[in-house]
Design an enzyme around this catalytic site. Structure first.
Site, PDB file in Angstrom:
ATOM      1  N   HIS A 471       0.726  -1.289   0.075  1.00  0.00           N
ATOM      2  CA  HIS A 471      -0.023   0.048   0.046  1.00  0.00           C
ATOM      3  C   HIS A 471       0.924   1.210   0.152  1.00  0.00           C
ATOM      4  O   HIS A 471       0.192   2.088  -0.350  1.00  0.00           O
ATOM      5  CB  HIS A 471      -1.121   0.044   1.250  1.00  0.00           C
ATOM      6  CG  HIS A 471      -2.378   0.886   1.155  1.00  0.00           C
ATOM      7  ND1 HIS A 471      -2.345   1.928   0.178  1.00  0.00           N
ATOM      8  CD2 HIS A 471      -3.346   0.600   1.639  1.00  0.00           C
ATOM      9  CE1 HIS A 471      -3.657   2.152   0.270  1.00  0.00           C
ATOM     10  NE2 HIS A 471      -4.515   1.502   1.089  1.00  0.00           N
ATOM     11  N   TYR A 587     -14.364   5.788   9.126  1.00  0.00           N
ATOM     12  CA  TYR A 587     -13.234   6.210   8.039  1.00  0.00           C
ATOM     13  C   TYR A 587     -13.948   5.782   6.641  1.00  0.00           C
ATOM     14  O   TYR A 587     -14.153   4.614   6.460  1.00  0.00           O
ATOM     15  CB  TYR A 587     -11.937   5.720   8.243  1.00  0.00           C
ATOM     16  CG  TYR A 587     -10.933   6.080   7.462  1.00  0.00           C
ATOM     17  CD1 TYR A 587      -9.818   6.736   8.043  1.00  0.00           C
ATOM     18  CD2 TYR A 587     -10.837   5.519   6.139  1.00  0.00           C
ATOM     19  CE1 TYR A 587      -8.672   7.246   6.915  1.00  0.00           C
ATOM     20  CE2 TYR A 587      -9.692   5.878   5.383  1.00  0.00           C
ATOM     21  CZ  TYR A 587      -8.760   6.698   5.775  1.00  0.00           C
ATOM     22  OH  TYR A 587      -7.414   7.118   5.025  1.00  0.00           O
ATOM     23  N   THR A 600      -4.905  10.778  -0.406  1.00  0.00           N
ATOM     24  CA  THR A 600      -6.107  10.521   0.329  1.00  0.00           C
ATOM     25  C   THR A 600      -6.443  11.514   1.213  1.00  0.00           C
ATOM     26  O   THR A 600      -5.628  12.198   1.827  1.00  0.00           O
ATOM     27  CB  THR A 600      -6.313   9.012   0.667  1.00  0.00           C
ATOM     28  OG1 THR A 600      -5.621   8.827   1.958  1.00  0.00           O
ATOM     29  CG2 THR A 600      -6.020   7.913  -0.114  1.00  0.00           C
TER      30      THR A 600
END
Length: 777
Positions: A471, A587, A600
């Site tokens: 990620h 979230y 993000t």
């Protein structure tokens, strides 16, 4: 060893008879090819850099302007600002050749001035985000301001076809919100989670913070926002990802699934040949920048920075922090099968191998009956365990010999491929097998994925495919773009009737090379077992369920005239409340790629409006009219929050950066401690789908991926990923921990199904009432 012998390209020795020179022509030819390919890529990068540097202009316009100035000058016309005469004043002579050169310098000056004015104007225009807040409801009108903005943006960006990075220099920087605005948004977001006393306490902490150290912290952020391309992204990558010491597997890496309703072939080697070939074609599009940037509304570009590290990238472990290492080029991939690792060359004589040729290589690996070396089968578990432990072992046990060579081969590969020796995938007769599919992709056996690589392709024995992605280097939409390309192009390429790849293999491709290891040292084997045991404990605690919902999808949501994402988020709020009996900090990931190097932002989906609607749904005395009004109000509030996050008006990234500065300055803040001690018990994300116009669901209605998922963020929470893939199809990936007594992915999936039905019934009942009112009139 044959492998070691073939690796020696050149050697010499001094003997009594003179020089004894040995060289392998084939290997030297490969070295020559690699150099030629490298220089070609450098030239392509230089050409693309020039193109991107002058975008939205074009070099051809310079040639046209130069021609016009030469014609005007020799015809006796005066060139504006006397540029030609000024250039001649510093040139050696007034000969015809130097006059032509003077015209070139004048043309270049005028051309660059216009280009940079256009680029700056485009950058100013892209700072405008009012278009995001315009209503898209049928019959609504766009404001005059936005109409004029659209016209100018289309004119400026429509002169020249953009390359992947053409807009990078024109993208605005992420704006830094005012502390006061962030405090107001934060307090509003936590109101439904706190009782009156706790809310007053947090409100007091926020006021104290805003009036004291926040002033100093904000000054540093202002400087950083002026100096850096993005005031958040480097710190986000550093402190959220690279400094994390917990395992990547489950905690960080995410997965993506196949187009489960299609299985073009059940031959593992054939499927691998095509998918690997298409991934490498996508890499070539990135290298040549022939991949068009994604444009919202076909006019607003998204930042393409993250694509650079999609291939040839690895996360290298460190004692205190990891680092991302990206290699400019790689001509090979690595393949794991039955505990063994192979190096597979994917280029031969200067060209990318065809799918049929790669199938031959993969089949050779599948047919190889050799046994794993001591410790080889589980060596990948080191990438699944604690990062500091892996860093220590890498520095002490992988710094020489076969271990170093093989490790570098894996880390420098374009990507890693895992040929699993068992079946998994989708079964129409047993949809619950999707759960196993997700688990295999999320963590596998804990040792059969190289979790440090940017991504692993995983192929089942029966032909299904998926990926596991690290990620740190990028967010899910980039992998989603690659996956859309691969799935669509696979349909275009097709397979032979017998399931094999199309095309003939004219000459044998380079044979796979078995990687060699020296893992028999007792301490090293114990270290591998330590990581393996941690991985086993972690993966055995994962409770993953995948829901394939077919009662309705995007079509019904659009008929309700609400944002599909807001629709799903409200369903999740209702589901969590029914599951846990309370609200929680939620979230939702939103992108900030409208800005340079944006990644993000967090959308806090649990709002005052959504909680009021949930309470109304659980209150038997509330009316359909009340529930409907609250639902519409909550969906509009959620959509506004999402738009604010995309426009750089979020809450959490600003607070995160304030927190980082406070740590650097060694300033303690009770308010920031309060903020970052709050667990995200419900972490959600929408899997991107249809980012490009490639996928044509009307032509291929079954060409839909089931999306992907990730592990739970909190020990007592859920990780929920969802994808809206069609008019009548939704997928939810729900993860939690088995060790938590108050969470259950199975129960949460049941609550999602129940909530989806209840919201559908709500709209149906409301429409009946409205039709009844109209008929009575």
């Amino acid at each position: 060893m044959a492998e070691a012998h073939s690796a020696v390209a050149f050697s010499f020795a001094i003997t009594h008879d003179g020089w004894d020179v040995n060289f392998d022509r084939e290997v030297l030819y490969l070295v020559w090819e690699s150099g030629i390919r490298s220089w070609k890529k450098r030239l392509a990068r230089f050409r693309n850099s020039v193109h991107n540097g002058v975008y939205p202009g074009h070099l051809q316009s310079l040639y046209v302007l130069w021609t016009l100035l030469v014609a005007a000058h020799f015809a006796g016309f005066s060139v504006p600002f006397g540029l030609v005469q000024k250039a001649l004043a510093v040139l050696p002579s007034n000969s015809t050749m130097w006059q032509v050169i003077a015209c070139l310098l004048a043309a270049l000056t005028m051309w660059l001035t216009v280009i940079f004015l256009m680029r700056y104007l485009l950058k100013l225009l892209l700072m405008y985000k009012g278009w995001m807040y315009e209503s898209r409801a049928p019959g609504s009108k766009i404001s005059l301001k936005t109409m004029l903005w659209i016209s100018v943006v289309k004119v400026l960006s429509g002169w020249n076809k953009p390359k992947l990075y053409s807009f990078q220099g024109s993208l605005p920087r992420l704006p830094l919100p005012a502390v006061n605005d962030t405090m107001k948004r934060y307090l509003t977001s936590v109101r439904p989670l706190l009782d009156d006393d706790n809310y007053k306490r947090v409100e007091s902490l926020a006021k104290e913070f805003e009036e004291t150290i926040a002033v100093k912290l904000q000054r540093y952020l202002v400087l950083k926002s002026w100096w850096s391309s993005n005031y958040v992204s480097d710190w986000w990558e550093e402190y959220v990802y690279l400094r994390g010491r917990s395992p990547l597997m489950v905690n960080s890496n995410f997965y993506g699934t196949d187009a489960i309703l299609l299985r073009p072939t059940n031959i593992q080697a054939a499927r691998a040949g095509v998918i690997i070939h298409l991934c490498l074609k996508f890499r070539r599009l990135i290298d040549r920048q022939e991949l068009e940037p994604i444009m919202l509304q076909n006019m607003v570009p998204l930042c393409s920075w993250q694509y650079e590290r999609l291939f040839n990238t690895v996360r290298v472990p460190g004692i205190e922090r990891d680092k991302i290492v990206h290699y400019q080029d790689s001509t090979h991939i690595t393949v794991y099968h039955k505990g063994r690792y192979f190096k597979v060359l994917v280029y031969s004589r200067g060209r990318l191998l065809k799918p049929a040729e790669i199938q031959v290589q993969i089949q050779q690996i599948l047919d190889d009956k050799s046994e794993p070396l001591v410790g080889e089968e589980r060596v990948g578990a080191l990438t699944a365990g604690e990062r500091s432990h892996w860093a220590h072992i890498r520095q002490t046990m992988f710094n020489r010999g076969h271990n170093r060579t093989s490790l570098h081969c894996i880390e420098r590969a374009a990507f890693n491929v895992c040929l699993d020796d068992f079946d998994y995938g989708y079964d129409e007769k047993d949809p619950s097998k999707l759960d196993e599919f997700g688990r295999v992709l999320l963590h596998g056996k804990g040792h059969d994925r190289w979790f440090d690589k940017s991504f692993n392709l995983c192929f089942s024995k029966n032909g299904f495919v998926g990926f596991n992605s690290e990620h740190t280097w990028a967010d899910a939409p980039v992998m989603g773009h690659l996956w859309e390309y691969v799935i669509w192009c696979e349909l275009e390429i097709g397979y032979a009737p017998d399931g094999n790849t199309l095309g003939a293999v004219e000459s044998p491709p380079p044979a796979p090379i078995r990687l060699q290891w020296d893992l028999g040292h007792e301490d090293l084997l114990k270290s591998i077992d330590v990581s393996y045991n941690i991985a086993q404990k972690l993966l055995n605690d994962v409770d993953l369920r995948i829901l394939m919902y077919t009662n309705y999808g995007k079509g019904f949501m659009k008929s309700c005239r609400v944002s599909p994402d807001a629709f799903i988020q409200l369903v999740l709020q209702l589901s969590y409340y029914r599951d846990a009996g309370r609200f929680c900090l939620t979230y939702e990931a939103s992108m900030t790629r409208l800005f340079r190097e944006g990644r993000t932002e967090t959308v806090r989906s649990c709002t005052i409006e959504s909680s009021e609607w949930v309470k109304a749904m659980e209150n038997p005395n509330s009316t359909i009219q009340e529930r409907m009004e609250l639902f519409v109000k909550a969906s509009h509030r959620h959509q506004l929050g999402y738009q604010d996050a995309m426009a750089g008006r979020g809450i959490d990234r600003h607070l995160f950066c304030l927190y980082v500065v406070s740590k650097y300055l060694e300033l303690e803040s009770p308010f920031l401690q309060e903020v970052f001690n709050e667990p995200w018990r419900l972490s959600t994300s929408q899997t991107p789908h249809g980012q490009t116009s490639m996928l044509d669901l009307k032509k291929h209605p079954k060409c839909v991926s089931a999306g992907g998922g990730f592990g739970p963020v909190a020990d007592d929470g859920y990780g929920v990923s969802y994808v809206i893939v069609g008019e009548d199809l939704l997928f939810f990936h729900v993860s939690s921990k088995k060790s938590c007594p108050i969470t259950s992915s199975s129960n949460f999936v049941k609550q999602i199904e129940r909530s989806l039905k209840d919201v559908q019934d709500l709209f149906k009942e409301y429409k009946k009432q409205q039709n009844g009112v109209k008929s009575s009139k």
